[in-house]
Design a protein around this motif. Structure first.
Motif, PDB file in Angstrom:
ATOM      1  N   PRO A  36       0.823  -1.210   0.000  1.00 29.17           N
ATOM      2  CA  PRO A  36       0.000   0.000   0.000  1.00 29.17           C
ATOM      3  C   PRO A  36       0.860   1.264   0.000  1.00 29.17           C
ATOM      4  O   PRO A  36       0.437   2.298  -0.522  1.00 29.17           O
ATOM      5  CB  PRO A  36      -0.819  -0.117   1.282  1.00 29.17           C
ATOM      6  N   ASP A  37       2.075   1.201   0.526  1.00 27.97           N
ATOM      7  CA  ASP A  37       2.962   2.371   0.509  1.00 27.97           C
ATOM      8  C   ASP A  37       3.375   2.715  -0.918  1.00 27.97           C
ATOM      9  O   ASP A  37       3.438   3.897  -1.286  1.00 27.97           O
ATOM     10  CB  ASP A  37       4.200   2.125   1.373  1.00 27.97           C
ATOM     11  N   ALA A  38       3.648   1.706  -1.735  1.00 29.60           N
ATOM     12  CA  ALA A  38       3.995   1.955  -3.135  1.00 29.60           C
ATOM     13  C   ALA A  38       2.806   2.561  -3.876  1.00 29.60           C
ATOM     14  O   ALA A  38       2.969   3.507  -4.660  1.00 29.60           O
ATOM     15  CB  ALA A  38       4.452   0.658  -3.801  1.00 29.60           C
ATOM     16  N   LEU A  39       1.612   2.044  -3.623  1.00 33.07           N
ATOM     17  CA  LEU A  39       0.417   2.602  -4.246  1.00 33.07           C
ATOM     18  C   LEU A  39       0.213   4.051  -3.801  1.00 33.07           C
ATOM     19  O   LEU A  39      -0.088   4.926  -4.623  1.00 33.07           O
ATOM     20  CB  LEU A  39      -0.811   1.757  -3.907  1.00 33.07           C
ATOM     21  N   ASP A  40       0.393   4.318  -2.516  1.00 29.97           N
ATOM     22  CA  ASP A  40       0.264   5.697  -2.017  1.00 29.97           C
ATOM     23  C   ASP A  40       1.252   6.634  -2.707  1.00 29.97           C
ATOM     24  O   ASP A  40       0.924   7.786  -3.008  1.00 29.97           O
ATOM     25  CB  ASP A  40       0.463   5.746  -0.505  1.00 29.97           C
ATOM     26  N   ALA A  41       2.467   6.145  -2.964  1.00 27.52           N
ATOM     27  CA  ALA A  41       3.470   6.971  -3.646  1.00 27.52           C
ATOM     28  C   ALA A  41       3.009   7.335  -5.052  1.00 27.52           C
ATOM     29  O   ALA A  41       3.165   8.482  -5.492  1.00 27.52           O
ATOM     30  CB  ALA A  41       4.814   6.242  -3.692  1.00 27.52           C
ATOM     31  N   VAL A  42       2.395   6.377  -5.759  1.00 28.52           N
ATOM     32  CA  VAL A  42       1.874   6.651  -7.102  1.00 28.52           C
ATOM     33  C   VAL A  42       0.741   7.669  -7.027  1.00 28.52           C
ATOM     34  O   VAL A  42       0.684   8.621  -7.815  1.00 28.52           O
ATOM     35  CB  VAL A  42       1.407   5.342  -7.783  1.00 28.52           C
ATOM     36  N   LEU A  43      -0.160   7.495  -6.078  1.00 22.81           N
ATOM     37  CA  LEU A  43      -1.279   8.434  -5.931  1.00 22.81           C
ATOM     38  C   LEU A  43      -0.779   9.837  -5.613  1.00 22.81           C
ATOM     39  O   LEU A  43      -1.288  10.830  -6.143  1.00 22.81           O
ATOM     40  CB  LEU A  43      -2.237   7.941  -4.849  1.00 22.81           C
ATOM     41  N   ALA A  44       0.228   9.938  -4.752  1.00 21.48           N
ATOM     42  CA  ALA A  44       0.799  11.247  -4.420  1.00 21.48           C
ATOM     43  C   ALA A  44       1.459  11.870  -5.647  1.00 21.48           C
ATOM     44  O   ALA A  44       1.352  13.078  -5.872  1.00 21.48           O
ATOM     45  CB  ALA A  44       1.799  11.108  -3.271  1.00 21.48           C
ATOM     46  N   ALA A  45       2.117  11.051  -6.453  1.00 22.79           N
ATOM     47  CA  ALA A  45       2.751  11.560  -7.667  1.00 22.79           C
ATOM     48  C   ALA A  45       1.710  12.096  -8.645  1.00 22.79           C
ATOM     49  O   ALA A  45       1.928  13.128  -9.291  1.00 22.79           O
ATOM     50  CB  ALA A  45       3.591  10.470  -8.320  1.00 22.79           C
ATOM     51  N   LEU A  46       0.573  11.425  -8.756  1.00 20.25           N
ATOM     52  CA  LEU A  46      -0.489  11.916  -9.644  1.00 20.25           C
ATOM     53  C   LEU A  46      -1.038  13.255  -9.145  1.00 20.25           C
ATOM     54  O   LEU A  46      -1.345  14.138  -9.953  1.00 20.25           O
ATOM     55  CB  LEU A  46      -1.597  10.874  -9.772  1.00 20.25           C
ATOM     56  N   ALA A  47      -1.161  13.408  -7.841  1.00 17.61           N
ATOM     57  CA  ALA A  47      -1.595  14.692  -7.291  1.00 17.61           C
ATOM     58  C   ALA A  47      -0.549  15.767  -7.579  1.00 17.61           C
ATOM     59  O   ALA A  47      -0.883  16.907  -7.922  1.00 17.61           O
ATOM     60  CB  ALA A  47      -1.841  14.572  -5.789  1.00 17.61           C
ATOM     61  N   ALA A  48       0.731  15.417  -7.456  1.00 13.93           N
ATOM     62  CA  ALA A  48       1.808  16.376  -7.746  1.00 13.93           C
ATOM     63  C   ALA A  48       1.776  16.801  -9.209  1.00 13.93           C
ATOM     64  O   ALA A  48       1.996  17.977  -9.532  1.00 13.93           O
ATOM     65  CB  ALA A  48       3.155  15.766  -7.385  1.00 13.93           C
ATOM     66  N   LEU A  49       1.501  15.852 -10.107  1.00 12.68           N
ATOM     67  CA  LEU A  49       1.388  16.208 -11.524  1.00 12.68           C
ATOM     68  C   LEU A  49       0.236  17.178 -11.761  1.00 12.68           C
ATOM     69  O   LEU A  49       0.341  18.084 -12.589  1.00 12.68           O
ATOM     70  CB  LEU A  49       1.194  14.947 -12.369  1.00 12.68           C
ATOM     71  N   ALA A  50      -0.860  16.995 -11.033  1.00 10.61           N
ATOM     72  CA  ALA A  50      -1.998  17.914 -11.170  1.00 10.61           C
ATOM     73  C   ALA A  50      -1.619  19.313 -10.699  1.00 10.61           C
ATOM     74  O   ALA A  50      -2.072  20.311 -11.267  1.00 10.61           O
ATOM     75  CB  ALA A  50      -3.196  17.387 -10.392  1.00 10.61           C
ATOM     76  N   VAL A  51      -0.785  19.399  -9.677  1.00  6.14           N
ATOM     77  CA  VAL A  51      -0.300  20.710  -9.238  1.00  6.14           C
ATOM     78  C   VAL A  51       0.592  21.307 -10.325  1.00  6.14           C
ATOM     79  O   VAL A  51       0.465  22.481 -10.680  1.00  6.14           O
ATOM     80  CB  VAL A  51       0.463  20.601  -7.898  1.00  6.14           C
ATOM     81  N   ALA A  52       1.494  20.488 -10.865  1.00  6.01           N
ATOM     82  CA  ALA A  52       2.434  20.977 -11.872  1.00  6.01           C
ATOM     83  C   ALA A  52       1.726  21.477 -13.131  1.00  6.01           C
ATOM     84  O   ALA A  52       2.135  22.487 -13.704  1.00  6.01           O
ATOM     85  CB  ALA A  52       3.428  19.877 -12.230  1.00  6.01           C
ATOM     86  N   ASP A  53       0.660  20.785 -13.543  1.00  5.27           N
ATOM     87  CA  ASP A  53      -0.040  21.242 -14.756  1.00  5.27           C
ATOM     88  C   ASP A  53      -1.230  22.152 -14.438  1.00  5.27           C
ATOM     89  O   ASP A  53      -2.028  22.454 -15.299  1.00  5.27           O
ATOM     90  CB  ASP A  53      -0.430  20.071 -15.655  1.00  5.27           C
ATOM     91  N   ARG A  54      -1.327  22.545 -13.165  1.00  3.08           N
ATOM     92  CA  ARG A  54      -2.318  23.535 -12.696  1.00  3.08           C
ATOM     93  C   ARG A  54      -3.760  23.078 -12.854  1.00  3.08           C
ATOM     94  O   ARG A  54      -4.655  23.880 -13.085  1.00  3.08           O
ATOM     95  CB  ARG A  54      -2.101  24.870 -13.382  1.00  3.08           C
ATOM     96  N   THR A  55      -4.006  21.781 -12.722  1.00  9.67           N
ATOM     97  CA  THR A  55      -5.377  21.282 -12.765  1.00  9.67           C
ATOM     98  C   THR A  55      -5.881  20.879 -11.387  1.00  9.67           C
ATOM     99  O   THR A  55      -7.044  20.526 -11.243  1.00  9.67           O
ATOM    100  CB  THR A  55      -5.508  20.081 -13.724  1.00  9.67           C
ATOM    101  N   ALA A  56      -5.019  20.903 -10.369  1.00  8.46           N
ATOM    102  CA  ALA A  56      -5.440  20.550  -9.012  1.00  8.46           C
ATOM    103  C   ALA A  56      -6.315  21.669  -8.458  1.00  8.46           C
ATOM    104  O   ALA A  56      -5.887  22.813  -8.372  1.00  8.46           O
ATOM    105  CB  ALA A  56      -4.218  20.342  -8.109  1.00  8.46           C
ATOM    106  N   PRO A  57      -7.557  21.353  -8.091  1.00 10.38           N
ATOM    107  CA  PRO A  57      -8.454  22.397  -7.579  1.00 10.38           C
ATOM    108  C   PRO A  57      -8.127  22.762  -6.135  1.00 10.38           C
ATOM    109  O   PRO A  57      -7.663  21.936  -5.351  1.00 10.38           O
ATOM    110  CB  PRO A  57      -9.830  21.733  -7.659  1.00 10.38           C
ATOM    111  N   PHE A  58      -8.339  24.020  -5.809  1.00  9.26           N
ATOM    112  CA  PHE A  58      -8.228  24.465  -4.423  1.00  9.26           C
ATOM    113  C   PHE A  58      -8.997  25.764  -4.282  1.00  9.26           C
ATOM    114  O   PHE A  58      -9.130  26.527  -5.235  1.00  9.26           O
ATOM    115  CB  PHE A  58      -6.771  24.639  -3.995  1.00  9.26           C
ATOM    116  N   PRO A  59      -9.508  26.034  -3.081  1.00  7.44           N
ATOM    117  CA  PRO A  59     -10.236  27.288  -2.873  1.00  7.44           C
ATOM    118  C   PRO A  59      -9.258  28.453  -2.784  1.00  7.44           C
ATOM    119  O   PRO A  59      -8.139  28.313  -2.293  1.00  7.44           O
ATOM    120  CB  PRO A  59     -10.953  27.063  -1.536  1.00  7.44           C
TER     121      PRO A  59
END
Length: 151
Positions: free
Chosen positions: A115-138
């Motif tokens: 599950p730690d490896a899976l969590d790392a992949v999920l965190a990386a996908l969130a980081a990519l969303a930040v990098a391409d400016r698609t991660a939503p935030f208020p």
């Protein structure tokens, strides 16, 4: 002022995910599996590495650091977000869904096994969303940061 070891203070980002049904740990919780030791360790590593300021305070440039929360990412996508740490079957279901987003290749088995490896992949996908400016935030989260999730 002494802080009670039982005290749980939640940032706005944590409160928002708690309202959506996630068991989010407080970054000030000091008991077993607490957030305070992890927060302190992460901040120490960031300082030692000379990392840039965190998103969303800095929204451009290279090397922007973002906070990700794998459980929130799974909830965002409508995937199993509880119990997958102890269930290879649930991790397999999650990985099958991720096939439309990325090819894990030889790392698929590691994510199925850990599950730690899976969590790392999920965190990386969130980081990519930040990098391409698609991660939503208020817009009002600038006071304390935000947990990044990919849309």
């Amino acid at each position: 002022m002494a802080v009670s070891p039982q005290r749980k203070d939640y940032r706005a980002a944590e409160q928002a995910w708690r309202a959506r049904g996630l068991n989010v740990r407080s970054s000030t919780w000091r008991q077993p599996r607490g957030g305070a030791p992890f927060t302190a360790a992460a901040l120490k590593l960031i300082a030692a590495a000379g990392m840039p300021p965190c998103w969303p305070w800095v929204r451009s440039g290279s090397g922007v650091l973002a906070e990700a929360f794998p459980m929130a990412q799974l909830k965002q996508w409508g995937l199993p977000y509880q119990g997958y740490a102890g269930s290879a079957e649930l991790r397999g279901e999650i990985l099958e869904s991720l096939r439309t987003r990325l090819d894990l290749g030889r790392w698929r088995q590691a994510c199925l096994d850990s599950p730690d490896a899976l969590d790392a992949v999920l965190a990386a996908l969130a980081a990519l969303a930040v990098a391409d400016r698609t991660a939503p935030f208020p817009e009002d989260c600038d006071e304390e940061g935000w947990i990044a999730v990919a849309p």
